[in-house]
Motif scaffolding. Structure first.
Motif, PDB file in Angstrom:
ATOM      1  N   UNK A 182      47.107  50.341  52.872  1.00  0.00           N
ATOM      2  CA  UNK A 182      45.857  49.696  51.858  1.00  0.00           C
ATOM      3  C   UNK A 182      46.641  49.526  51.633  1.00  0.00           C
ATOM      4  N   UNK A 183      46.138  47.850  52.000  1.00  0.00           N
ATOM      5  CA  UNK A 183      46.264  46.263  50.905  1.00  0.00           C
ATOM      6  C   UNK A 183      46.294  46.886  49.567  1.00  0.00           C
ATOM      7  N   UNK A 184      47.205  46.310  49.152  1.00  0.00           N
ATOM      8  CA  UNK A 184      47.416  46.415  47.196  1.00  0.00           C
ATOM      9  C   UNK A 184      47.888  45.067  46.572  1.00  0.00           C
ATOM     10  N   UNK A 185      46.656  45.324  45.370  1.00  0.00           N
ATOM     11  CA  UNK A 185      47.277  43.834  45.182  1.00  0.00           C
ATOM     12  C   UNK A 185      46.562  43.907  43.957  1.00  0.00           C
ATOM     13  N   UNK A 186      46.884  43.458  42.504  1.00  0.00           N
ATOM     14  CA  UNK A 186      46.651  43.627  40.853  1.00  0.00           C
ATOM     15  C   UNK A 186      44.708  43.488  41.615  1.00  0.00           C
ATOM     16  N   UNK A 187      44.712  42.315  41.883  1.00  0.00           N
ATOM     17  CA  UNK A 187      43.440  41.048  42.892  1.00  0.00           C
ATOM     18  C   UNK A 187      43.166  40.730  43.656  1.00  0.00           C
ATOM     19  N   UNK A 188      43.424  41.529  44.635  1.00  0.00           N
ATOM     20  CA  UNK A 188      43.571  41.746  46.029  1.00  0.00           C
ATOM     21  C   UNK A 188      42.720  40.278  46.579  1.00  0.00           C
ATOM     22  N   UNK A 189      41.518  40.191  45.944  1.00  0.00           N
ATOM     23  CA  UNK A 189      40.884  39.707  46.713  1.00  0.00           C
ATOM     24  C   UNK A 189      40.891  38.253  46.724  1.00  0.00           C
ATOM     25  N   UNK A 190      41.596  37.885  45.679  1.00  0.00           N
ATOM     26  CA  UNK A 190      42.464  36.626  45.327  1.00  0.00           C
ATOM     27  C   UNK A 190      43.416  35.741  46.329  1.00  0.00           C
ATOM     28  N   UNK A 191      43.383  36.886  46.834  1.00  0.00           N
ATOM     29  CA  UNK A 191      44.941  36.708  47.972  1.00  0.00           C
ATOM     30  C   UNK A 191      44.529  34.816  48.269  1.00  0.00           C
ATOM     31  N   UNK A 192      45.430  34.152  48.684  1.00  0.00           N
ATOM     32  CA  UNK A 192      45.716  33.031  49.731  1.00  0.00           C
ATOM     33  C   UNK A 192      47.281  33.023  50.322  1.00  0.00           C
ATOM     34  N   UNK A 193      47.467  32.257  52.002  1.00  0.00           N
ATOM     35  CA  UNK A 193      48.262  32.301  51.829  1.00  0.00           C
ATOM     36  C   UNK A 193      47.552  30.942  52.207  1.00  0.00           C
ATOM     37  N   UNK A 194      48.399  30.143  52.284  1.00  0.00           N
ATOM     38  CA  UNK A 194      47.344  28.408  52.466  1.00  0.00           C
ATOM     39  C   UNK A 194      45.820  28.539  52.387  1.00  0.00           C
ATOM     40  N   UNK A 225      34.140  37.523  48.017  1.00  0.00           N
ATOM     41  CA  UNK A 225      33.026  36.950  48.562  1.00  0.00           C
ATOM     42  C   UNK A 225      32.088  37.422  49.133  1.00  0.00           C
ATOM     43  N   UNK A 226      31.590  36.608  50.236  1.00  0.00           N
ATOM     44  CA  UNK A 226      30.266  36.899  50.593  1.00  0.00           C
ATOM     45  C   UNK A 226      30.967  36.869  52.180  1.00  0.00           C
ATOM     46  N   UNK A 227      31.925  36.189  52.078  1.00  0.00           N
ATOM     47  CA  UNK A 227      33.197  36.289  54.184  1.00  0.00           C
ATOM     48  C   UNK A 227      33.225  37.163  53.885  1.00  0.00           C
TER      49      UNK A 227
END
Ligand code: 5AD
Ligand code: SF4
Length: 435
Positions: A182-194, A225-227
């Protein structure tokens, strides 16, 4: 999130030669990993500290520490008023724990609660017991500043781990026999690496091991996002369930909460997701009794729940948190009204969950077997791709980690019951979907 952080702390301490004990009386160091999200989470920790007072009395040399969000929020009170606490270490300072423990053994008291803009513990290998399911933090902090929420203050700014380090952690887990991350983050879909976003991360994770299910939580509607939806649809081992907190069904309350979407927009996302990923399920978080909430606002929350028909929900009474914007709004919904509204919300959710589960009778689900049912050794339990628990009669040739097809024959609001149909070869099946 705290479960994953605890594994991280264990990873750091293991490197220094510490080991775990299950006997609290044997422990040289006792660390409580704390949560500040609502008042009752903090009250639990105060209750534990009372218990630990006795332990400290019997073993005065024991080091007692507070980790996590309460550390950041209540550092001074914890050291000065709760005299049994030797160290207070916030969520971005865990690398310094060994140093603080050493000085506590020498009689010192330590506080370290600085928040970082960059710390992601990328290079730390969390200590995990053997098992099937692992949690992986992929980003930390939150920049959303919902007005009721203490997280941006206790965990700091958003920052993401390197995609490669997450991929290599999953490769190791796969080699060790883990079947679900399970990939975790408070707001996981704003993940951004570069320029690589959360959809890119999911695609990369899904291709590591087709036998491994990938889940994620928590998503903010603004960043869905749709993506991302098309990526989930494309990869059979990405689980078809999304936790998408709505918080309230009233646009006026959503605005006061600074949630940045309207109910109409939220419902459009749900419709779109259901078209792109047939069979997708949704769960949510809901807060009852936010400041100024009227009976009409409350009805709108019940209304959105009826429209979406969530598979599950975490439901809370509003709890004022010092330092947040909502704290300066009057907490004007009386306790008994909050309790009644929460009760309405829970009752509705239970009946929706029950009805949704009834529609599964007669269907076949692919489940990952996790072990013996807690209630009886004659039964096994596992989960569907939508994270529902399924119980079915034990069969000797099956073991934890197998994927099996089960035909559902009855259900409650929380559990499905079924019969074993066949063992499934995960290479040829949509292991995260219905059969
Ligand atoms: N009061 C009640 N619930 C809260 N949450 C966050 N802050 C508060 C608060 N002050 C809930 C939200 C969030 C979940 C993790 O906790 O619903 O999505
Ligand atoms: Fe808190 Fe979640 Fe809002 Fe971030 S997005 S402020 S963690 S409720």
């Amino acid at each position: 999130m705290n479960f994953a952080d605890t594994e991280l702390v264990l990873g750091i301490l293991k490197q220094q030669g510490y080991s775990l004990t299950k006997e609290i009386d044997e422990a040289d160091v006792i660390l409580l990993n704390t949560c500040s999200i609502r008042d009752n989470a903090e009250q639990k920790i105060y209750a534990r500290l009372v218990h630990l007072k006795g332990i400290k009395r019997n073993h005065p040399g024991t080091v007692i520490g507070i980790l996590g969000c309460m550390a950041e929020r209540l550092r001074k009170n914890l050291i000065e008023e709760e005299k049994i606490v030797d160290l207070v270490v916030g969520p971005d300072e865990y690398r310094r724990l060994p140093e603080f423990i050493d000085s506590a053994f020498a009689g010192g008291k330590g506080i370290s609660v600085k928040l970082s803009r960059t710390e992601t513990y990328d290079d730390i290998i969390p200590y995990r017991e053997e098992g099937l399911n692992a949690w992986i933090s992929v980003m930390r902090g939150c920049d959303k500043f919902c007005t009721y929420c203490v997280v941006p203050f206790t965990r700091g700014r958003e920052r993401s781990r390197l995609l490669e380090s997450i991929v290599s952690e999953i490769k190791c887990l796969s080699a060790k026999g883990f079947k679900e991350v399970t990939l975790l983050g408070q707001n996981v879909n704003s993940y951004l690496d570069g320029n690589r976003d959360f959809a890119d991360l999911l695609a990369a994770c899904s291709s590591i091991d087709p036998q491994m299910r990938i889940r994620f939580t928590t998503s903010h509607p603004q960043d869905l996002s749709d993506k991302l939806l098309y990526t989930i649809a494309e990869h059979p081992n990405l689980c078809n369930s999304i936790h998408l907190p709505v918080q309230s069904g009233s646009n006026r309350i959503l605005e006061l909460m600074n949630r940045t979407y309207s109910v109409e927009h939220y419902l459009t996302i749900i419709d779109k997701a259901r078209k792109i990923i047939p069979g997708i399920s949704f769960s949510t978080d809901i807060i009852a009794g936010f400041p100024t909430e009227t009976e009409e606002d409350h009805k709108m929350t019940l209304d959105v729940m009826k429209k979406v028909r969530y598979d599950g929900a975490f439901m809370f009474k509003y709890s004022p948190r010092q330092g947040t914007k909502a704290f300066s709004m009057t907490d004007d919904v009386p306790e008994e009204i909050k309790a009644k509204r929460l009760n309405d919300i829970i009752e509705l959710q239970q009946s929706v969950s029950y009805e949704l589960n009834q529609t599964l009778t007669g269907t076949e689900e692919i489940i990952l077997v996790e072990g013996l049912s807690k209630k009886s050794e004659d039964f096994l339990f596992g989960r569907t791709g939508t994270n529902k628990i399924v119980i079915f009669p034990r069969s000797n040739n099956l073991s934890a980690g197998d994927y099996v097809k089960v035909k559902i024959n009855r259900s409650t609001s929380a559990t499905l019951f079924g019969d074993f149909v066949e063992l499934v070869n995960p290479a040829n099946q949509d292991i995260a979907r219905t059969a």
